[in-house]
Design an enzyme around this catalytic site. Structure first.
Site, PDB file in Angstrom:
ATOM      1  NE  ARG A  17     -49.808 102.294 124.369  1.00 54.34           N
ATOM      2  CZ  ARG A  17     -48.748 101.402 123.929  1.00 54.34           C
ATOM      3  NH1 ARG A  17     -48.710 100.051 124.113  1.00 54.34           N
ATOM      4  NH2 ARG A  17     -47.656 102.140 123.513  1.00 54.34           N
ATOM      5  CE  LYS A 365     -52.495 130.132 158.396  1.00 54.05           C
ATOM      6  NZ  LYS A 365     -53.097 131.287 157.890  1.00 54.05           N
ATOM      7  NE  ARG A 454     -65.719 132.797 183.187  1.00 53.24           N
ATOM      8  CZ  ARG A 454     -65.000 132.413 183.713  1.00 53.24           C
ATOM      9  NH1 ARG A 454     -63.999 131.735 182.923  1.00 53.24           N
ATOM     10  NH2 ARG A 454     -64.740 132.168 184.928  1.00 53.24           N
TER      11      ARG A 454
HETATM   12  C1  UD1 Z   1     -41.092 100.151 122.377  1.00 52.48           C
HETATM   13  C2  UD1 Z   1     -40.355  99.033 121.215  1.00 52.48           C
HETATM   14  C3  UD1 Z   1     -40.521  97.603 121.986  1.00 52.48           C
HETATM   15  C4  UD1 Z   1     -40.198  97.563 123.187  1.00 52.48           C
HETATM   16  C5  UD1 Z   1     -40.949  98.315 124.243  1.00 52.48           C
HETATM   17  C6  UD1 Z   1     -40.325  98.401 125.603  1.00 52.48           C
HETATM   18  C7  UD1 Z   1     -40.296 100.389 119.173  1.00 52.48           C
HETATM   19  C8  UD1 Z   1     -40.778 100.419 117.929  1.00 52.48           C
HETATM   20  N1  UD1 Z   1     -40.885  99.300 120.205  1.00 52.48           N
HETATM   21  O1  UD1 Z   1     -42.467 100.022 122.239  1.00 52.48           O
HETATM   22  O2  UD1 Z   1     -39.945  96.687 120.997  1.00 52.48           O
HETATM   23  O3  UD1 Z   1     -40.529  96.359 123.706  1.00 52.48           O
HETATM   24  O4  UD1 Z   1     -40.469  99.921 123.707  1.00 52.48           O
HETATM   25  O5  UD1 Z   1     -41.063  99.163 126.469  1.00 52.48           O
HETATM   26  O6  UD1 Z   1     -39.301 100.893 119.566  1.00 52.48           O
HETATM   27  N2  UD1 Z   1     -41.413 107.913 121.617  1.00 52.48           N
HETATM   28  C9  UD1 Z   1     -40.676 109.223 121.158  1.00 52.48           C
HETATM   29  N3  UD1 Z   1     -41.039 109.571 119.962  1.00 52.48           N
HETATM   30  C10 UD1 Z   1     -41.972 108.788 119.213  1.00 52.48           C
HETATM   31  C11 UD1 Z   1     -42.509 107.652 119.553  1.00 52.48           C
HETATM   32  C12 UD1 Z   1     -42.085 107.312 120.982  1.00 52.48           C
HETATM   33  O7  UD1 Z   1     -39.841 109.685 121.807  1.00 52.48           O
HETATM   34  O8  UD1 Z   1     -42.304 109.315 118.109  1.00 52.48           O
HETATM   35  C13 UD1 Z   1     -40.846 107.779 122.948  1.00 52.48           C
HETATM   36  C14 UD1 Z   1     -41.871 107.618 123.999  1.00 52.48           C
HETATM   37  O9  UD1 Z   1     -42.133 109.064 124.747  1.00 52.48           O
HETATM   38  C15 UD1 Z   1     -41.533 106.415 124.846  1.00 52.48           C
HETATM   39  C16 UD1 Z   1     -40.486 105.652 124.191  1.00 52.48           C
HETATM   40  O10 UD1 Z   1     -40.154 106.364 122.881  1.00 52.48           O
HETATM   41  O11 UD1 Z   1     -40.767 107.025 126.244  1.00 52.48           O
HETATM   42  C17 UD1 Z   1     -41.015 104.309 123.680  1.00 52.48           C
HETATM   43  O12 UD1 Z   1     -42.257 104.755 122.694  1.00 52.48           O
HETATM   44  P1  UD1 Z   1     -43.610 103.544 122.979  1.00 52.48           P
HETATM   45  O13 UD1 Z   1     -44.617 104.184 122.241  1.00 52.48           O
HETATM   46  O14 UD1 Z   1     -43.811 103.490 124.681  1.00 52.48           O
HETATM   47  O15 UD1 Z   1     -42.925 102.350 122.712  1.00 52.48           O
HETATM   48  P2  UD1 Z   1     -43.377 100.879 123.000  1.00 52.48           P
HETATM   49  O16 UD1 Z   1     -44.691 100.648 122.078  1.00 52.48           O
HETATM   50  O17 UD1 Z   1     -43.724 100.579 124.247  1.00 52.48           O
HETATM   51 CA    CA Z   2     -43.610 101.936 126.082  1.00 54.21          CA
END
Ligand code: UD1
Ligand code: CA
Length: 477
Positions: A17, A365, A454
Site C-alpha cells: 500500500r 562551505k 582595481r
Molecule cells: C496485522 C494483523 C492485524 C492487526 C494489524 C496491526 C495479521 C494477519 N493481521 O495486519 O490483525 O490488527 O497487523 O497493525 O497478522 N510481514 C512479514 N511477512 C509477511 C507479511 C507481513 O514479515 O509475509 C510483516 C510486515 O512487514 C509488517 C507486519 O508483518 O511489519 C504486519 O504485516 P501487515 O501486512 O502490515 O499486517 P496488517 O494487514 O496490518
Molecule cells: Ca500493518
C-alpha cells in the site's frame, strides 16, 4: 539481560500500500526509519535475543540496521511473503528454542513505547496465559483485526479478559466490524504452544496468507488461556500501512519529541510547527522559534536561540549560539556566542569560531572561521581558513574553483577585507593586512600591507550634459 524472553520483529513485508520501491520499514517517521524505532524500543527491554524477520529488500534492511549500529540483532530470512504466521514459522528453527517466552513486534508500529511492552510482559507472566495480545480501543478500527471475546461483546471492563479469536477486517462480518477493540499485532507468547499452533494454521482463502492471528483461536480452542492486555493510549499501536498513516505518525512522533524537550527545559514556540528528529539533542534554556527543523544528529547547547524557519541538519551548536531566522546549516559546527543569520547558508565542513557573526546571505562551505570574525552581508567563503578578528566586507567572494579543481584561501588574523573583494585561490592574505574595496586579489598579500587591485577611476567632467543635449555630437570617450 532477561533470559526468559526473546523478541521477534516482523519486517519482511513489501508494504504494497506504500507503492514504493523501498521496503515499507525503511521509510522514515520522526526522523528515523520505522524499523529503527521498533528495534530501538526492543533493545531497551534487554531481551535474550532480538530476531528481525526480513524478506522484501532484506539486504537493504540488514545493511541499514547495521549502519545504525545495532550489533546484537539476529536475522531470519522469509523467502516468500506468505503472511505473518508464515513469517514466524520460517524462523521456527532459531525461534522455537530461543527462550521460554516470545514477544512478537511488528516493524510498522513505531509509536510503541518500552513502558507499554514492559506492562504487557508483566501481565503475561502474572496470568501465565499461552498468549497475551496487546489490544487497543480505536475510534476508527478499520483495517485492523478485531478482538472476539467469549461474550462476543466489547465491554472491556477488565483489561485482561480472555479472548477467543481475532478476525481480520476482510473476513469480519458486518457485526464484527462494529467491534472497536483491535489487535495491535503485538503479542507475548509461550514459545512452545505458539509453534505447535503455527503448524496448524491454514492458508486464508481470501488473502492467500497464513495469518499469525489464527493461532489465537487455535490456542483458545485447546483451553490454553489467551488474554488481552489493553494499551492505555491507542495511538501507541497505530500500524502504518500507507503514506497517509506515515504522515500522521510522523506528526505524532514530532509532537512527542517536542514535549520531551519542553519537559527537559527547552522553550518551543508553536510546538506543533517545529520538526525535530528523534536523535536531536537540545540543552535547557534554549528557545526554538516557530517552524524550525532540526535533523539527524544535530546537537544544540544551552541558552541558544533557533530562529523561525531555520533548517539545521547534522550540526553542532555550542552554548549561547543565536541563529536568526531562516538559516540553513548542514554538517557545521558553531562555537559559543556566535550569531548567524538571518538567511545564512552554512554548508558541510563549516566551523565558526566563538563570538563570530555571520550575516544575511553569507554562504560558507568547508571553511574554518576564527574567533570574533565579522562577515555581515552577502559573501561566499569556500575552502577558506580565516584567522581571528577578520572583517569580511559585503560582497566578498573566495574564487575557490578554477573550473577543474578547488583551491584554498587563507586569511590570517586581523585582516580587513574591503567590500566587493574577490580573492582568487590559491591565495594567502598575511596577518593585519588590508585589502581595498573592489579589489580582485590574485597574488599573496604580505602581513600588514595594503593591497589595491582595481582600475583607476576616470572622471569626465560635463559628460552627462553633453550626452543629453539634442544638438550636441554623440559623447565620445
Ligand atoms: C496485522 C494483523 C492485524 C492487526 C494489524 C496491526 C495479521 C494477519 N493481521 O495486519 O490483525 O490488527 O497487523 O497493525 O497478522 N510481514 C512479514 N511477512 C509477511 C507479511 C507481513 O514479515 O509475509 C510483516 C510486515 O512487514 C509488517 C507486519 O508483518 O511489519 C504486519 O504485516 P501487515 O501486512 O502490515 O499486517 P496488517 O494487514 O496490518
Ligand atoms: Ca500493518
Amino acid at each position: 539481560m532477561d533470559h526468559r524472553f526473546a523478541i521477534a520483529i516482523l519486517a519482511a513485508g513489501q508494504g504494497t500500500r506504500f507503492r514504493s520501491q523501498r521496503a515499507k520499514v525503511l521509510h522514515e517517521a520522526g526522523g528515523r526509519t520505522l524499523i529503527e524505532h521498533v528495534v530501538q524500543t526492543a533493545a531497551q527491554l534487554s531481551p535474550r535475543d532480538i530476531f528481525v524477520i526480513v524478506g522484501h529488500q532484506a539486504e537493504a534492511v540488514i545493511a541499514h540496521l547495521q549502519e545504525r549500529g545495532f550489533r546484537r540483532l539476529k536475522f531470519i530470512f522469509q523467502k516468500e511473503r506468505l503472511g505473518t504466521g508464515h513469517a514466524l514459522r520460517s524462523g521456527r528453527g532459531p525461534l522455537a528454542n530461543a527462550a521460554p517466552q516470545l514477544l512478537v513486534l511488528s516493524g510498522d508500529t513505531p509509536l510503541l513505547t518500552p513502558q507499554t511492552l514492559r506492562k504487557l510482559i508483566a501481565a503475561h507472566r502474572r496470568s501465565q496465559a499461552a498468549a497475551t495480545v496487546l489490544t487497543a480501543e480505536m475510534d476508527d478500527p478499520t483495517g485492523y483485526g478485531r478482538i472476539l471475546r467469549a461474550s462476543g461483546g466489547t465491554d472491556g471492563r477488565s483489561s485482561n479478559h480472555s479472548i477467543i479469536a481475532i478476525v481480520e477486517q476482510k473476513s469480519a462480518t458486518a457485526e464484527q466490524r462494529q467491534i472497536r477493540e483491535v489487535n495491535s499485532g503485538i503479542y507475548c507468547f509461550q514459545t512452545q504452544p505458539l509453534f505447535r499452533a503455527l503448524q496448524q494454521v491454514k492458508l486464508d482463502p481470501i488473502k492467500k496468507e497464513y495469518y499469525l492471528t489464527d493461532v489465537i483461536a487455535l490456542l483458545a480452542g485447546r483451553g490454553l488461556g489467551v488474554h488481552a492486555f489493553r494499551a492505555e493510549d491507542p495511538q501507541e499501536v497505530i500500524g502504518i500501512n500507507d503514506r497517509v498513516e506515515l504522515a500522521r505518525v510522523d506528526n505524532l512522533l514530532r509532537l512527542r519529541k517536542a514535549r520531551e524537550l519542553m519537559r527537559a527545559g527547552v522553550t518551543i514556540q508553536a510546538p506543533e510547527s517545529v520538526r525535530i528528529d528523534a536523535g536531536v539533542r537540545v540543552g535547557p534554556d534554549t528557545e526554538i522559534e516557530p517552524g524550525a527543523v532540526l535533523r539527524g544528529r544535530t546537537r544544540i547547547g544551552t541558552n541558544c536561540r533557533i530562529g523561525a524557519g531555520c533548517i539545521v541538519a547534522d550540526s553542532e551548536l555550542a552554548d549561547g549560539v543565536v541563529l536568526r531566522p531562516c538559516c540553513v546549516l548542514t554538517e557545521s559546527r558553531i562555537a559559543s556566542g556566535a550569531v548567524i543569520g538571518p538567511f545564512s547558508h552554512l554548508r558541510p565542513g563549516t566551523e565558526i569560531g566563538p563570538g563570530s557573526q555571520i550575516g544575511a546571505f553569507v554562504e560558507v562551505k568547508k571553511s574554518r572561521i576564527g574567533r570574533g570574525v565579522h562577515a555581515h552581508h552577502l559573501a561566499y567563503l569556500g575552502d577558506a581558513v580565516l584567522g581571528d578578528g577578520v572583517n569580511v566586507g559585503a560582497g566578498t567572494i573566495t574564487c575557490n574553483f578554477d573550473g577543474t579543481r578547488k583551491h584554498q584561501t587563507v586569511i590570517e588574523d586581523g585582516v580587513f577585507l574591503g567590500s566587493g573583494t574577490e580573492l582568487v585561490a590559491p591565495l594567502r592574505v598575511g596577518r593585519g593586512a588590508y585589502v581595498a574595496a573592489g579589489s580582485t586579489i590574485t597574488e599573496e598579500v604580505p602581513a600588514h600591507a595594503l593591497a589595491l587591485a582595481r582600475a583607476r577611476q576616470v572622471v569626465k567632467a560635463g559628460w552627462a550634459a553633453r550626452r543629453k543635449a539634442p544638438s550636441a555630437a554623440k559623447p565620445g570617450r
